[in-house]
Design a protein around this motif. Sequence first.
Motif, mmCIF file in Angstrom:
data_model
loop_
_atom_site.group_PDB
_atom_site.id
_atom_site.type_symbol
_atom_site.label_atom_id
_atom_site.label_comp_id
_atom_site.label_asym_id
_atom_site.label_seq_id
_atom_site.Cartn_x
_atom_site.Cartn_y
_atom_site.Cartn_z
ATOM 1 N N TYR A 1 -5.658 -3.502 -8.264
ATOM 2 C CA TYR A 1 -6.489 -3.913 -7.310
ATOM 3 C C TYR A 1 -8.132 -3.915 -7.566
ATOM 4 O O TYR A 1 -8.701 -4.954 -6.885
ATOM 5 C CB TYR A 1 -5.991 -3.059 -5.979
ATOM 6 N N ARG A 2 -8.523 -3.123 -8.183
ATOM 7 C CA ARG A 2 -9.998 -3.079 -8.617
ATOM 8 C C ARG A 2 -10.402 -4.363 -9.399
ATOM 9 O O ARG A 2 -11.571 -4.834 -9.334
ATOM 10 C CB ARG A 2 -10.068 -1.760 -9.396
ATOM 11 N N GLY B 1 0.694 -1.271 -0.113
ATOM 12 C CA GLY B 1 -0.097 0.082 -0.084
ATOM 13 C C GLY B 1 0.788 1.291 0.062
ATOM 14 O O GLY B 1 0.242 2.112 0.511
ATOM 15 N N ALA C 1 -5.011 4.321 -2.877
ATOM 16 C CA ALA C 1 -6.321 5.133 -3.312
ATOM 17 C C ALA C 1 -5.972 6.594 -2.691
ATOM 18 O O ALA C 1 -6.230 7.610 -3.531
ATOM 19 C CB ALA C 1 -7.452 4.611 -3.166
ATOM 20 N N PRO D 1 -4.944 -1.404 -1.092
ATOM 21 C CA PRO D 1 -5.463 -0.756 -1.829
ATOM 22 C C PRO D 1 -6.060 0.686 -1.412
ATOM 23 O O PRO D 1 -6.110 1.613 -2.331
ATOM 24 C CB PRO D 1 -6.629 -1.736 -2.213
ATOM 25 N N ALA D 2 -6.743 0.663 -0.154
ATOM 26 C CA ALA D 2 -7.098 1.915 0.448
ATOM 27 C C ALA D 2 -6.036 2.804 0.505
ATOM 28 O O ALA D 2 -6.286 4.142 0.413
ATOM 29 C CB ALA D 2 -7.886 1.776 1.653
ATOM 30 N N LEU E 1 -10.182 -3.427 -3.958
ATOM 31 C CA LEU E 1 -10.241 -2.012 -3.567
ATOM 32 C C LEU E 1 -11.568 -1.748 -2.997
ATOM 33 O O LEU E 1 -12.807 -1.714 -3.744
ATOM 34 C CB LEU E 1 -10.081 -1.170 -4.835
ATOM 35 N N HIS E 2 -11.673 -1.691 -1.771
ATOM 36 C CA HIS E 2 -13.033 -1.500 -0.832
ATOM 37 C C HIS E 2 -13.212 0.221 -0.680
ATOM 38 O O HIS E 2 -12.330 0.842 -0.056
ATOM 39 C CB HIS E 2 -12.945 -2.317 0.331
ATOM 40 N N ALA F 1 -11.284 3.777 1.772
ATOM 41 C CA ALA F 1 -10.600 4.484 0.689
ATOM 42 C C ALA F 1 -11.323 5.877 0.858
ATOM 43 O O ALA F 1 -10.449 6.963 0.726
ATOM 44 C CB ALA F 1 -10.418 4.138 -0.747
ATOM 45 N N LEU G 1 -3.742 0.544 -8.650
ATOM 46 C CA LEU G 1 -5.218 0.833 -8.454
ATOM 47 C C LEU G 1 -6.110 -0.137 -9.363
ATOM 48 O O LEU G 1 -7.153 -0.738 -8.913
ATOM 49 C CB LEU G 1 -5.578 2.218 -8.655
#
Length: 260
Positions: free
Chosen positions: A64-65, A23, A182, A178-179, A70-71, A75, A61
Amino acid sequence: MDWTIWAGLAAGLLISTVTAPVGVSGAVFLLPVQLSVLGVPSPAVTPTNLLFNVVAGPGALWRYRRDAALHGALARRLAAWTLPGVIAGAAVRVFALPGPDTFRILVAAFLLPLGTWLCLRTLRPARRRPAPPEPSPPALAAIALTVGMVGGIYGIGGGSLLGPVLAARGMPMARLAPATLAATFTTSLAGAAAYAVLALVSPGPVAPDWWLGLACGLGGLIGGYLGARLQPRLPETALRLLLGTLAAALGALYAARALA
């Protein structure tokens, strides 16, 4: 083509491949390379680093998406509180804190003990270390606001600080990485825009080195995608050790530079 462009491309690629799984965009590791090797002047190094984050961020990103990692809720919370901090930090950097010495001391004092503690805690048997609770919404807001301001001052986006703090508070790496990336992308976009405006009213090298920032970012775009693709294949313990080692190594590097 200037050798610094190729060096920046290679540096962005290598750094992002290693840091994206935990991250971290890699800007905080790219900063000393830009200052010491590539010769980017201060404070222009800060918006150049933010430009790197803006260009490099979509690679990790997107991956991850695509993997449904990606939550959005976390984020959005991180971005909402880091954004005002990064804009305020940009103003502080240009008008009140142009030198890097204070930053080196602060980063060393923060990351060296935190990274060492995270590594030691990860290596201890699970039965001896109960998982701490995740930070409450007010605590998360305070952490994100502070990290955003530091990121705005020094162009590091904030993932390198958010990552170790939230990992130490028990947040799983698959949710955290991921957060934080982002949030780093969002704040870097705002920070780069803030510096572009401040460059119009401030003397000195405030505008980014566009070609170098784009070259580093292109390398980071590729490296971030590769790193995000590797993340699901790495065990949680390995990711936490990687994050702790990166944090401690960076703290030691900046401590050495501050004392030199």
